[in-house]
Design a protein around this motif. Structure first.
Motif, short mmCIF file in Angstrom:
data_model
loop_
_atom_site.label_atom_id
_atom_site.label_comp_id
_atom_site.label_asym_id
_atom_site.label_seq_id
_atom_site.Cartn_x
_atom_site.Cartn_y
_atom_site.Cartn_z
N ASN A 4 1.01 -1.45 0.29
CA ASN A 4 -0.12 -0.05 -0.09
C ASN A 4 0.85 1.36 -0.02
N LEU A 5 1.88 1.34 0.75
CA LEU A 5 2.92 2.47 0.90
C LEU A 5 3.46 2.45 -0.49
N LEU A 6 3.76 1.46 -1.21
CA LEU A 6 4.39 1.45 -2.49
C LEU A 6 3.59 2.09 -3.48
N ILE A 7 2.38 2.05 -3.31
CA ILE A 7 1.18 2.35 -4.33
C ILE A 7 1.23 3.82 -4.08
N ALA A 8 1.39 4.43 -2.72
CA ALA A 8 1.49 5.83 -2.62
C ALA A 8 2.63 6.24 -3.10
N ILE A 9 3.77 5.82 -2.81
CA ILE A 9 4.93 6.26 -3.37
C ILE A 9 4.90 6.46 -4.87
N PHE A 10 4.61 5.24 -5.44
CA PHE A 10 4.51 5.56 -7.10
C PHE A 10 3.56 6.02 -7.60
#
Length: 140
Positions: A4-10
């Motif tokens: 989920n954090l990766l989605i937010a970052i990307f």
């Protein structure tokens, strides 16, 4: 790292691309000079195996100052545009290298799609990370 954090970052990638294209589009619409050009060639930019990718049209046009400009456009597409095809272009008179196909889709709609996708990814990623919603990333 949490998916989920990766989605937010990307989500930053489509946001930056969208904002850049949106600003360029607004600037060209307000201050640009229209010109007729042709598709000089297409540059293919693809994956390592060259099986997937986009064609970036290289356009050629004459400015109001009678200067020939040949420039690869920033937005790729599939399939390639036909070489020799006439296009309506719009360019920045102070920097004719800043040129785009004069279309509502390219100048206004596409940038907004990128921004909307970025915002959606950011919201979903953050809501998933904060465990307000559950996003399932497991392979079934």
């Amino acid at each position: 790292m949490d998916n989920n954090l990766l989605i937010a970052i990307f989500s930053i990638i489509p946001l930056i691309v969208g904002v850049h294209l949106w600003q360029k589009g607004i600037s060209l619409i307000r201050n640009g000079i229209k010109a007729e050009g042709i598709v000089f060639k297409n540059n293919f930019k693809g994956s390592i195996n060259n099986k997937t990718g986009l064609y970036f049209p290289v356009v050629r046009f004459l400015t109001e100052k009678q200067e020939w400009i040949t420039k690869e456009l920033d937005i790729g597409q599939y399939p390639a545009l036909e070489e020799g095809k006439k296009l309506q272009l719009i360019y920045n008179q102070e920097n004719p290298e800043e040129v785009e196909i004069n279309s509502i889709f390219r100048l206004e709609i596409l940038p907004r799609i990128f921004v909307a996708v970025g915002i959606l990814m950011l919201i979903l990623g953050l809501l998933g990370y904060l465990e307000i919603i559950e996003l399932n990333f497991e392979n079934t």
